[in-house]
Design a protein around this motif. Structure first.
Motif, PDB file in Angstrom:
ATOM      1  N   GLU A  47       9.596   5.509  -3.074  1.00 64.84           N
ATOM      2  CA  GLU A  47       8.277   5.335  -3.283  1.00 64.84           C
ATOM      3  C   GLU A  47       7.572   4.864  -2.126  1.00 64.84           C
ATOM      4  N   ILE A  48       8.000   3.673  -1.267  1.00 66.52           N
ATOM      5  CA  ILE A  48       7.629   3.418  -0.124  1.00 66.52           C
ATOM      6  C   ILE A  48       7.547   4.565   0.956  1.00 66.52           C
ATOM      7  N   LYS A  49       8.648   5.069   1.266  1.00 65.47           N
ATOM      8  CA  LYS A  49       8.722   6.197   2.061  1.00 65.47           C
ATOM      9  C   LYS A  49       7.659   7.338   1.763  1.00 65.47           C
ATOM     10  N   THR A  50       7.599   7.553   0.605  1.00 65.79           N
ATOM     11  CA  THR A  50       6.679   8.871   0.267  1.00 65.79           C
ATOM     12  C   THR A  50       5.295   8.476   0.608  1.00 65.79           C
ATOM     13  N   ARG A  51       4.661   7.144   0.156  1.00 65.68           N
ATOM     14  CA  ARG A  51       3.437   6.825   0.640  1.00 65.68           C
ATOM     15  C   ARG A  51       3.312   6.686   1.974  1.00 65.68           C
ATOM     16  N   LEU A  52       3.883   5.990   2.604  1.00 68.60           N
ATOM     17  CA  LEU A  52       3.883   5.761   4.098  1.00 68.60           C
ATOM     18  C   LEU A  52       3.864   7.044   4.762  1.00 68.60           C
ATOM     19  N   LEU A  53       4.709   8.269   4.382  1.00 72.71           N
ATOM     20  CA  LEU A  53       4.651   9.527   5.008  1.00 72.71           C
ATOM     21  C   LEU A  53       3.352  10.120   4.836  1.00 72.71           C
TER      22      LEU A  53
ATOM     23  N   ALA B  99       3.320  -0.774  -4.874  1.00 73.51           N
ATOM     24  CA  ALA B  99       2.904  -1.939  -4.554  1.00 73.51           C
ATOM     25  C   ALA B  99       3.165  -2.524  -3.216  1.00 73.51           C
ATOM     26  N   ILE B 100       4.429  -2.359  -2.915  1.00 69.22           N
ATOM     27  CA  ILE B 100       4.938  -2.638  -1.596  1.00 69.22           C
ATOM     28  C   ILE B 100       4.494  -1.882  -0.288  1.00 69.22           C
ATOM     29  N   ALA B 101       4.340  -0.531  -0.655  1.00 70.40           N
ATOM     30  CA  ALA B 101       3.737   0.390   0.282  1.00 70.40           C
ATOM     31  C   ALA B 101       2.280   0.074   0.642  1.00 70.40           C
ATOM     32  N   LYS B 102       1.578  -0.290  -0.303  1.00 67.67           N
ATOM     33  CA  LYS B 102       0.081  -0.729  -0.161  1.00 67.67           C
ATOM     34  C   LYS B 102       0.228  -1.929   0.699  1.00 67.67           C
ATOM     35  N   GLY B 103       0.868  -2.686   0.536  1.00 64.55           N
ATOM     36  CA  GLY B 103       0.766  -3.942   1.397  1.00 64.55           C
ATOM     37  C   GLY B 103       1.293  -3.567   2.959  1.00 64.55           C
ATOM     38  N   VAL B 104       2.267  -2.852   3.158  1.00 61.07           N
ATOM     39  CA  VAL B 104       2.558  -2.198   4.350  1.00 61.07           C
ATOM     40  C   VAL B 104       1.605  -1.383   4.961  1.00 61.07           C
ATOM     41  N   ILE B 105       0.968  -0.522   4.345  1.00 65.68           N
ATOM     42  CA  ILE B 105      -0.212   0.255   5.075  1.00 65.68           C
ATOM     43  C   ILE B 105      -1.371  -0.652   5.398  1.00 65.68           C
ATOM     44  N   GLU B 106      -1.560  -1.772   4.455  1.00 61.37           N
ATOM     45  CA  GLU B 106      -2.692  -2.586   4.744  1.00 61.37           C
ATOM     46  C   GLU B 106      -2.510  -3.436   6.024  1.00 61.37           C
ATOM     47  N   TRP B 107      -1.174  -3.745   6.479  1.00 62.79           N
ATOM     48  CA  TRP B 107      -0.684  -4.519   7.711  1.00 62.79           C
ATOM     49  C   TRP B 107      -0.812  -3.515   8.815  1.00 62.79           C
ATOM     50  N   LEU B 108      -0.194  -2.237   8.707  1.00 67.60           N
ATOM     51  CA  LEU B 108      -0.266  -1.514   9.757  1.00 67.60           C
ATOM     52  C   LEU B 108      -1.747  -0.972  10.115  1.00 67.60           C
ATOM     53  N   GLU B 109      -2.623  -0.950   9.278  1.00 67.74           N
ATOM     54  CA  GLU B 109      -4.187  -0.566   9.594  1.00 67.74           C
ATOM     55  C   GLU B 109      -4.938  -1.665   9.878  1.00 67.74           C
ATOM     56  N   LYS B 110      -4.580  -2.812   9.335  1.00 72.00           N
ATOM     57  CA  LYS B 110      -5.699  -4.124   9.457  1.00 72.00           C
ATOM     58  C   LYS B 110      -4.987  -5.156  10.402  1.00 72.00           C
ATOM     59  N   GLY B 111      -3.522  -4.972  10.417  1.00 76.02           N
ATOM     60  CA  GLY B 111      -2.967  -6.276  11.021  1.00 76.02           C
ATOM     61  C   GLY B 111      -2.762  -7.429  10.063  1.00 76.02           C
TER      62      GLY B 111
ATOM     63  N   MET C 274      14.124  -6.074 -20.847  1.00 76.44           N
ATOM     64  CA  MET C 274      13.355  -6.599 -19.834  1.00 76.44           C
ATOM     65  C   MET C 274      13.298  -5.475 -18.891  1.00 76.44           C
ATOM     66  N   VAL C 275      12.374  -4.801 -18.742  1.00 78.23           N
ATOM     67  CA  VAL C 275      12.309  -3.454 -17.775  1.00 78.23           C
ATOM     68  C   VAL C 275      11.790  -3.759 -16.436  1.00 78.23           C
ATOM     69  N   MET C 276      12.507  -3.296 -15.346  1.00 74.96           N
ATOM     70  CA  MET C 276      11.949  -3.276 -14.065  1.00 74.96           C
ATOM     71  C   MET C 276      11.460  -1.947 -13.748  1.00 74.96           C
ATOM     72  N   ASP C 277      10.146  -1.761 -13.084  1.00 77.04           N
ATOM     73  CA  ASP C 277       9.645  -0.597 -12.873  1.00 77.04           C
ATOM     74  C   ASP C 277       9.739  -0.266 -11.415  1.00 77.04           C
ATOM     75  N   PRO C 278      10.908   0.308 -10.802  1.00 77.84           N
ATOM     76  CA  PRO C 278      11.132   0.432  -9.157  1.00 77.84           C
ATOM     77  C   PRO C 278       9.854   1.366  -8.749  1.00 77.84           C
ATOM     78  N   ARG C 279       9.258   2.214  -9.396  1.00 75.62           N
ATOM     79  CA  ARG C 279       8.171   3.141  -8.927  1.00 75.62           C
ATOM     80  C   ARG C 279       6.999   2.359  -8.776  1.00 75.62           C
ATOM     81  N   ALA C 280       6.633   1.542  -9.563  1.00 73.80           N
ATOM     82  CA  ALA C 280       5.273   0.823  -9.499  1.00 73.80           C
ATOM     83  C   ALA C 280       5.309  -0.278  -8.351  1.00 73.80           C
ATOM     84  N   HIS C 281       6.802  -0.806  -8.298  1.00 75.05           N
ATOM     85  CA  HIS C 281       6.921  -1.742  -7.370  1.00 75.05           C
ATOM     86  C   HIS C 281       6.944  -1.324  -6.061  1.00 75.05           C
ATOM     87  N   GLY C 282       7.458  -0.131  -5.817  1.00 71.17           N
ATOM     88  CA  GLY C 282       7.488   0.691  -4.490  1.00 71.17           C
ATOM     89  C   GLY C 282       6.045   1.023  -4.283  1.00 71.17           C
TER      90      GLY C 282
END
Length: 370
Positions: A114-120, A339-351, A329-337
């Motif tokens: 999910e992280i990779k897809t959104r960053l690409l 959320a993480i990708a959103k933070g990475v893109i924010e850092w790359l674009e805004k520092g 008790m269910v983990m949602d890796p797609r949703a988590h990915g």
């Protein structure tokens, strides 16, 4: 003549099979493809490149000659070696995703995807590497360190690992740490917390509403998370534990399922032989353990939830197949990915990062604990 000091976005090694010329050629080519060197700009001089990489000028000249034939660069009067516009997509930056879990683990693989897809999609080039631990507990950092010799703008570490964090910090690569520990290493830009106990309050409320007094917790010797024993004891609920020792000789996840089947079947037979009542509820700390345990219940002719209630830890999209909806008790890796990708893109674009989320399981009430 004094040669100016430049830092190339990659390094070379004399301990690998590839020649120095090939390594320099590939390093410059990859840097161009990832947008480090942009079309129309000039590369450092051959002297500067040679000094930065610790190689002879002849090595650099031959590498550049190869790149000229492939139309990556061109020699221009008064401008030096200029990067050509090949018409290929140029990336806005390079992100390295480092997983410290088993290569076959569902959660980190889906999160990474999910992280990779959104960053690409956002124009960032992605690399992925595993830094698994050997049986003696030492992490294998060879592939990670090879990537870090190239140009990396940012990294995401999935599951905390001190050796990985030291390598990223030493390389000067800014990174986000994802896990249940706080990383305070230099260059760590933020921590995405994984709270395995996020679903506990709802689980406990459900246990108390249903009058549960005795719980069997089935856990793996390899899995330290999702331990309910302390919380249940504090609430006055008896917690009995079964530890499943999965064979390393069998492939995952079948080793977990088979081992769980054997342990649960043995427990059920001992209850019958000794005239002991079954627990009110069985909690599986792993979805593959649950698959084996449910198989054991069916083998013993026990109905879930009439004979015994069941709750399992699970990953959304990889839940055990069962005739009734599982309480999880269910983990949602797609949703988590995402959320993480959103933070990475924010850092790359805004520092910067406006927030670091806390991720964890959601309590989903199904038919196995109704």
């Amino acid at each position: 003549m004094k040669v100016a000091t430049v830092v190339m976005p990659f390094s070379v090694s004399r301990s690998v099979d590839a020649t120095l010329i090939s390594q320099v050629e590939d390093g410059i080519r990859v840097a161009i493809e990832r947008g480090v060197f942009k079309p129309g700009t000039s590369l450092p001089t051959t002297r500067e490149i040679a000094k930065s990489l610790g190689v002879g000028r002849v090595v650099v000249e031959r590498a550049l000659s190869r790149l000229k034939k492939r139309n990556y660069v061109s020699a221009r009067p008064h401008a030096g070696i200029v990067v050509l516009d090949s018409g290929e997509k140029l990336w806005r930056g390079t992100v390295l995703i480092v997983s410290t879990s088993h290569a076959g683990s569902y959660y980190p693989n889906v999160v990474s995807y999910e992280i990779k897809t959104r960053l690409l999609n956002a124009g960032f080039f992605c690399l992925q590497v595993s830094a698994e631990s050997f049986s003696n507990g030492a992490a294998d950092l060879s592939a990670l360190n090879a990537y870090l010799r190239g140009h990396v703008d940012f990294a995401v570490e999935i599951f905390n690992s001190s050796p990985v964090e030291r390598s990223l910090s030493s390389a000067g690569v800014p990174f986000i740490a994802v896990g249940n520990k706080t990383c305070r290493k230099r260059h760590c830009c933020g921590n995405v917390s994984l709270d395995w106990n996020l679903a506990l309050p709802e689980f406990m409320k459900h246990c108390q509403a249903q009058g549960v007094r005795h719980v069997l917790q089935v856990s793996s010797s390899l899995r330290k998370m999702a331990d309910m024993s302390t919380v249940l004891a504090e609430a006055g609920i008896r917690c009995e534990r079964c530890i499943v020792k999965a064979s390393r000789k069998l492939p995952m996840p079948s080793n977990f399922e088979r081992a769980s089947f054997g342990v649960v079947r043995k427990f059920l037979r001992s209850c019958r032989a000794e005239g002991r009542p079954l627990p009110d509820l069985v909690f599986f700390s792993d979805d593959h353990l649950a698959a084996g345990g449910l198989w054991a219940f069916a083998d013993a002719g026990l109905d879930v939830p009439d004979a015994v209630k069941v709750v399992t830890w699970a990953n959304r999209g990889d839940e055990p197949a069962y005739a009734k909806d599982l309480t999880m008790m269910v983990m949602d890796p797609r949703a988590h990915g995402r959320a993480i990708a959103k933070g990475v893109i924010e850092w790359l674009e805004k520092g910067r990062l406006s927030e670091c989320p806390t991720l964890g399981p959601e309590y989903v009430c199904g038919q196995t604990f109704a």
